[in-house]
Design an enzyme around this catalytic site. Structure first.
Site: not given
Ligand code: UD1
Ligand code: CA
Length: 393
Positions: A9, A15, A23
């Protein structure tokens, strides 16, 4: 076997285009996305870690206030989903159970599904299990890449995918189950040489294969459950899906809902059978509605509302933090806030409980006892008690 949940999270949620709200604190029917995810796991895991980063303080406060058994772990800077999970390595150094990883932006997955997912992981003697599903339009999701013999090869993110890989409709739900002691060392070995320059959690599949671990995918038929929220359009769509699910539950339980398309009911609202909800009602927060009530059309219940049996809340009536005893009517154009209303009371059209004093910035209670009649267009300036049987003209 002991299970810990790790909920990602920390991401920025670029986006969503929100300056003020992270988010995972966006809401569906008055409940945060993160709240849905935490509620889904709290009954079967022995501990939850929420990885926070962007707007960390707000997310931490939310968790502390509402889920005191969950811990927050700071990820700063945010270098990707794999980096996010690596933040719990110190806390789980000697942990020897399963780690269930979920995203804070995927609120529609059901508790039963997560339980079956963990069962699948155990019964297949998996070391790494990822949840997948099929989307006709897989845009934005990581694609599940399989070998010719159908075994799992790796996950490729949309931004790194070749045209052939982009055509794959099986996607990564972002939910994983790991035998922690066998997989934890992966988190020191992930690389960020990809299109986004991030440490991808998805790379643990390839890592698992390279280390001769048992890697499986659990393919979910109902793809709506893994709908991830990345934009306001996704949020609106997810709200609709969640609402339909809630409405179906009440219909099954014997509540009459005249027009499901224009009725919104929060997940934490209980309604007993034989109550009728007329079109265009909005019911958010935690509420309890008894049997044989009539709600709406165009009623707004804003949370902490308890309606006993045979209560009528009619058109353009707003109710908040209020208990209404049985056989009481508030049929037209009324606001009831911070109130206790007795049995057999009639609230005339245009009655307002003036519960807020803007000079002192305080709210006060209105108490209306049994068998009272409040005449039309009354403003009840709180604090106020209307004794049993009184008539207000
Ligand atoms: C991610 C997956 C993708 C999957 C999708 C499903 C990866 C690289 N990709 O993509 O394969 O199909 O979720 O919904 O894992 N977050 C952190 N720290 C970070 C980055 C993200 O805590 O440094 C958290 C975000 O807050 C979010 C989750 O991880 O809750 C997913 O991140 P997001 O950027 O939404 O990944 P997607 O592009 O949706
Ligand atoms: Ca996502």
């Amino acid at each position: 076997m002991d299970i810990k949940a790790v909920i990602l999270a920390a991401g920025k949620g670029t986006r969503m285009k929100s300056e003020t709200t992270p988010k995972v604190l966006h809401q569906i029917m008055g409940k945060t996305l993160l709240g849905y995810v935490l509620d889904n796991v709290k009954n079967f895991v022995s501990g939850e870690f929420v990885i926070v980063g962007h707007h960390a303080e707000e997310v931490e406060n939310f968790v502390k206030t509402n889920y005191d058994h969950a811990q927050t772990v700071l990820q700063s800077p945010q270098l990707g989903t794999g980096h996010a999970v690596s933040m719990v390595c110190p806390q789980l150094e000697n942990f020897d159970g399963l780690v269930l990883i979920l995203c804070g932006d995927t609120p529609l997955v059901k508790e039963e599904t997560l339980k079956s997912f963990v069962e699948f992981h155990k019964s297949n003697n998996s070391d790494i299990t990822v949840m997948s599903t099929i989307f006709e339009n897989p845009t934005n999701y990581g694609r599940i890449i399989r070998e010719a013999n159908n075994s799992l090869k790796c996950i490729v993110e949309e931004k790194d995918a070749t045209p052939e890989q982009k055509a794959v409709k099986e996607v990564n739900a972002g939910i994983y189950c790991l035998n922690w002691s066998k997989v934890k060392s992966a988190f020191g070995e992930l690389k960020s040489n990809n299109a986004q320059g991030e440490y991808y959690l998805t790379d643990i599949i390839k890592w698992g294969n390279e280390h001769n671990l048992t890697v499986n995918a659990f393919t979910l038929k109902n793809n709506e459950e893994i709908y991830g929220i990345n934009s306001k359009a996704n949020l609106a769509e997810a709200s609709k899906l969640m609402n339909q699910r809630i409405i179906n539950k009440h219909l099954t339980n014997g509540v009459t809902i005249v027009d499901p398309a224009t009725t919104w009911i929060s997940p934490d609202t209980e309604i007993e059978a034989d109550t009728i909800i007329y079109p265009s009602c909005y019911i958010s927060g935690k509420n309890k509605i008894g049997k044989h009530c009539k709600i709406g059309p165009f009623a707004h219940l804003r949370g902490d509302v308890i309606l006993e049996d045979y209560v009528k809340i009619g058109n353009f009536v707003e109710v908040k933090k209020t208990t209404v005893k049985s056989h009481t009517n508030a049929c037209h154009l009324t606001y009831l806030g911070d109130s206790e209303v007795g049995s057999n009371v009639n609230i005339g059209a245009g009655t307002i409980t003036a519960n807020y004093n803007p000079l002192t910035k305080t709210k006060s209670k209105t108490i209306i006892k049994d068998n009272v009649k409040i005449g039309s267009n009354s403003v009840l300036v709180a604090p106020i008690t209307i004794e049993e049987g009184a008539n207000v003209g």
